[in-house]
Design a protein around this motif. Structure first.
Motif, PDB file in Angstrom:
ATOM      1  N   ASP A 318      37.555  42.598  36.677  1.00 22.16           N
ATOM      2  CA  ASP A 318      39.653  43.018  36.917  1.00 22.16           C
ATOM      3  C   ASP A 318      39.130  43.415  35.544  1.00 22.16           C
ATOM      4  O   ASP A 318      39.105  43.372  34.440  1.00 22.16           O
ATOM      5  CB  ASP A 318      40.050  41.776  37.517  1.00 22.16           C
ATOM      6  CG  ASP A 318      41.621  41.828  38.221  1.00 22.16           C
ATOM      7  OD1 ASP A 318      41.923  42.763  37.672  1.00 22.16           O
ATOM      8  OD2 ASP A 318      41.729  41.154  38.925  1.00 22.16           O
ATOM      9  N   LEU A 511      47.169  32.578  38.631  1.00 26.20           N
ATOM     10  CA  LEU A 511      46.869  33.353  39.882  1.00 26.20           C
ATOM     11  C   LEU A 511      45.739  33.387  40.954  1.00 26.20           C
ATOM     12  O   LEU A 511      44.697  33.280  41.109  1.00 26.20           O
ATOM     13  CB  LEU A 511      47.445  34.888  39.263  1.00 26.20           C
ATOM     14  CG  LEU A 511      48.105  35.524  38.504  1.00 26.20           C
ATOM     15  CD1 LEU A 511      48.228  36.214  37.657  1.00 26.20           C
ATOM     16  CD2 LEU A 511      49.666  34.914  38.668  1.00 26.20           C
ATOM     17  N   ARG A 513      42.924  34.303  43.781  1.00 27.80           N
ATOM     18  CA  ARG A 513      42.057  35.420  43.501  1.00 27.80           C
ATOM     19  C   ARG A 513      40.655  35.521  44.621  1.00 27.80           C
ATOM     20  O   ARG A 513      40.652  35.157  44.584  1.00 27.80           O
ATOM     21  CB  ARG A 513      40.617  34.992  41.734  1.00 27.80           C
ATOM     22  CG  ARG A 513      41.851  35.374  40.317  1.00 27.80           C
ATOM     23  CD  ARG A 513      41.114  35.262  39.440  1.00 27.80           C
ATOM     24  NE  ARG A 513      41.654  35.817  38.352  1.00 27.80           N
ATOM     25  CZ  ARG A 513      42.111  36.666  37.257  1.00 27.80           C
ATOM     26  NH1 ARG A 513      41.932  37.578  38.084  1.00 27.80           N
ATOM     27  NH2 ARG A 513      42.914  37.018  36.677  1.00 27.80           N
ATOM     28  N   GLU A 519      41.852  39.664  41.405  1.00 28.05           N
ATOM     29  CA  GLU A 519      43.938  39.249  41.318  1.00 28.05           C
ATOM     30  C   GLU A 519      44.338  39.950  42.637  1.00 28.05           C
ATOM     31  O   GLU A 519      43.864  40.233  43.269  1.00 28.05           O
ATOM     32  CB  GLU A 519      44.751  40.016  40.141  1.00 28.05           C
ATOM     33  CG  GLU A 519      44.486  38.952  39.025  1.00 28.05           C
ATOM     34  CD  GLU A 519      45.567  39.921  38.119  1.00 28.05           C
ATOM     35  OE1 GLU A 519      46.023  41.186  39.058  1.00 28.05           O
ATOM     36  OE2 GLU A 519      45.422  39.220  36.629  1.00 28.05           O
TER      37      GLU A 519
END
Length: 703
Positions: A318, A511, A513, A519
């Motif tokens: 990411d 967040l 994942r 994400e």
């Protein structure tokens, strides 16, 4: 625009494979550690011998050259044995997710293997009876394995076996198994999580990816590699070669999958030197819970000796912003390296790499920039129409990555977001969320952000910003809190266009994942409140978790206020309507029942007064139409307020006083009926979409 370089190491050995590289190390250093899994371990000689035995078993079962074999087991040591055995038997392998059987079944459907190597524990979840032929790894264990041998602690990991210790050096390949051509498929990797797509990777590409990585990372036989991602992720399914094809050791989880706390312990206990992880995993290991103001190498090494052994941190999977990479670099000991590696499954996880020394000069906005750097040796990176394309060695076709990028004037490739994340705004215009996310992330209280377009049931798409604090949480004295929507709008003024600014902000601790560390936009919670409520609730809790805590005190205050006004009304009754509550001639128990009725009327009046002045704001949260909400608010207020004066007037009116009776009916009863109809219409009306409301900040001027 094109970026790339050639390496003198490519093109010399057309028949070489990663299997040959491993077998060469098994011949040269059979006593060196190959696998470390807690107290258990395998040397190169033991690993090669066990892979040979399983390969013979696969050949005896009728495995044909090039056949695809799926490997699904929670025992990671056995998984590596199986991968090597499949290659030795002339087949190709794919690794199946056993942590999530649903995902594993989808991968089996996408890859269509002819054989499934698994254990009894996983067979029931993966095998539906109509899939590939199943070979049990835990059946006839003696034929597959043998005792695990633990290397003495005082002996170097790369030490050779003593001359008097019996060994069985492996042959180049099993009898009857021809060397595979470079173009034959060696592995099938997966990309995507909800709907996995099978990506074949050839023997030539798998070796080229290893050699390219080795030329940049410079691995040594003394290295111990740990991968935090699941075995089915490209980083491990293609990256195991980084350890076993360079003479190093592969540190595996003794359990089915690595847990965040176990990684830190393993790095210190097993003296891991090369850690392969994703941005979130790197932050958990090196930043999570760290004190602000302690970002110095000396302070870090004194407080966290578990990471002293790390010489190389490889971050992939990411986006990694420059400020994050710089913080990770500071957290490691002097001389250690942090590589940001970028590459899709089609390139065996290899494409470009970046480390901070590549920067020709400092940049002003590192919190808004993610650099992918330069292409690995033998690879090329191209940007066509804004999309990044990677060209593997050997003249293969360019691989479109689906990611946006920019070749900067300094020669470095800059990440620009993903095409699949584009948001269609009202009117059909496309918005790339990454530039807006980067601008949002420049707020000092925000560490991570996702901008998502949320469709309403009967309205245009609205932009929602999901924000999380920087790694480590609000531990430092200078840590700014997560902003609410007004603060965020002020921060973005002049940085993004008004129509590109979010209308709602949702504050999360982290967040979501995927298992590969990316994400997960599909796992974001859907907003359930309009922005006005979000803004009001956000001030009561740092991360929005306590957004509704003020409801209970407000409700208690309203109820107590209504009862208090009711008693005031009861006292005023005899002053306004003398004799209306006189119960002198009424016998019991009827006198008591009438008194209770008078009391309820007064309390209803008090509650009606409170609702008249404080109920409209709460009714607006139900997201009905504004006109209907106003009408219903007044109707409910009238229903509560009218009983007290109405009954008192009726009790003082003579039954034969028809003019007064008619006046009372039209002054009270008819409005009560109308109010009831309005309330009924309000109750059955469909609530508006959570985003179909008037946000006062929509009227802010362009600045």
């Amino acid at each position: 625009m094109t970026q790339g370089s050639e390496s003198v190491r490519f093109g010399k050995r057309t028949t070489d494979t990663v299997l040959h590289r491993f077998e060469q190390w098994a011949r040269d250093t059979p006593g060196a550690r190959a696998l470390i899994a807690g107290p258990d371990g395998l040397t190169y000689g033991e690993l090669d011998a066990r892979a040979d035995r399983l390969a013979h078993r696969l050949l005896d079962s009728g495995l044909t050259p090039g056949a695809l074999v799926a490997v699904g087991t929670a025992r990671q040591s056995e998984l590596v044995v199986a991968l090597l055995a499949v290659l030795k038997a002339g087949g190709s392998y794919t690794v199946i997710d056993v942590e999530s059987p649903r995902s594993g079944r989808r991968q089996l459907t996408a890859a269509e293997p002819v054989v499934l190597l698994t254990d009894a524990a996983q067979q029931a979840a993966l095998d539906n009876g109509a899939g590939p032929r199943v070979i049990r790894l835990d059946a006839q264990a003696a034929a597959i394995g043998g005792p695990r041998t633990e290397q003495p602690a005082d002996r170097p990991a790369d030490a050779d076996v003593p001359a008097d210790r019996p060994t069985d050096p492996p042959a180049d390949r099993l009898p009857g198994v021809a060397a595979p051509p470079p173009g034959r498929t060696a592995a099938v990797l997966f990309t995507g999580s909800a709907e996995p797509r099978a990506v074949p990777v050839s023997h030539g590409l798998l070796l080229a990816a290893h050699e390219a990585w080795a030329e940049v990372a410079r691995p040594t036989p003394q290295d111990r590699h740990l991968f935090t991602v699941g075995p089915d992720a490209t980083a491990f399914a293609a990256g195991w070669t980084r350890a076993l094809c360079s003479g190093g050791a592969l540190v595996l989880s003794p359990r089915s999958a690595w847990q965040p706390g176990d990684v830190r312990a393993a790095v210190g206990t097993d003296r891991v030197t090369v850690l392969h992880t994703d941005p979130a995993g790197a932050a958990r290991l090196l930043i999570e819970g760290a004190e602000q103001g302690a970002l110095t190498p000396a302070a870090h090494l004194g407080a966290d000796p578990a990471c002293r052994s790390l010489r190389l941190l490889v971050v992939a999977g990411d986006r990694l912003y420059l400020d994050e990479q710089a913080t990770l670099q500071i957290r490691l000991r002097p001389g250690a390296r942090v590589l940001n590696v970028y590459g899709p499954a089609e390139c065996a996880g290899i494409g470009t790499w970046f480390e901070l020394p590549q920067l020709p000069h400092p940049l002003d906005d590192p919190e808004q920039i993610s650099l992918l750097g330069t292409a690995f040796p033998g690879f090329r990176a191209e940007v066509h129409g804004g999309e990044i394309r990677l060209v593997p060695p050997g003249g293969a076709d360019a691989v479109p990555t689906g990611d946006l990028g920019l070749l900067r004037e300094d020669g470095l490739l800059e990440y620009g977001g993903r095409l699949r994340d584009r948001i269609t705004l009202p009117g059909g215009r496309l918005l790339d969320p990454y530039p807006v996310e980067s601008a949002i992330r420049s707020h000092e209280g925000i560490g991570a952000v996702i901008l998502k377009g949320v469709d309403g049931s009967r309205g245009p798409r609205r932009l929602v910003a999901y924000v999380a604090p920087p790694p480590g949480g609000p531990t430092g004295p200078a840590r700014a809190p997560l902003p609410d929507i007004e603060e965020l709008r002020d921060h973005l003024a002049g940085k993004v266009l008004r129509e590109e600014s979010p209308r709602t902000v949702i504050r999360l601790r982290t967040l979501p994942r995927t298992t590969a560390g990316q994400e997960d936009r599909d796992a974001l919670p859907l907003p359930i409140l309009p922005a006005a409520v979000q803004r009001a609730g956000s001030k009561s809790g740092k991360y929005g978790a306590a957004a509704g805590k003020s409801e209970t005190p407000a409700g208690c205050a309203a109820g107590c206020g209504g009862v208090g006004l009711g008693f005031v009304a009861l006292i005023l009754t005899n002053f306004l309507w003398p004799g209306s509550t006189d119960l002198t001639g009424v016998p019991q128990p009827w006198a008591f029942l009438f008194f209770v009725l008078y009391l309820f009327e007064c309390v209803a009046f008090g509650i009606g007064v409170v609702f008249l002045f404080g109920g409209r704001a709460r009714m607006l949260r139900q997201r009905r139409g504004p006109s209907l909400t106003v009408a219903a608010h007044l109707a409910v207020s009238y229903l509560l307020l009218s009983w007290w004066p109405q009954d008192n007037f009726y009790r003082l009116a003579a039954k034969q006083d028809w003019p007064r009776q008619a006046a009372l009916v039209y002054a009270f009863n008819i409005p009560l009926m109308i109010a009831g109809v309005v309330v009924a219409a309000y109750v059955v009306s469909k609530p508006a979409d959570p985003f179909d409301f008037h946000d006062p900040t929509d009227d802010w001027p362009d600045r």
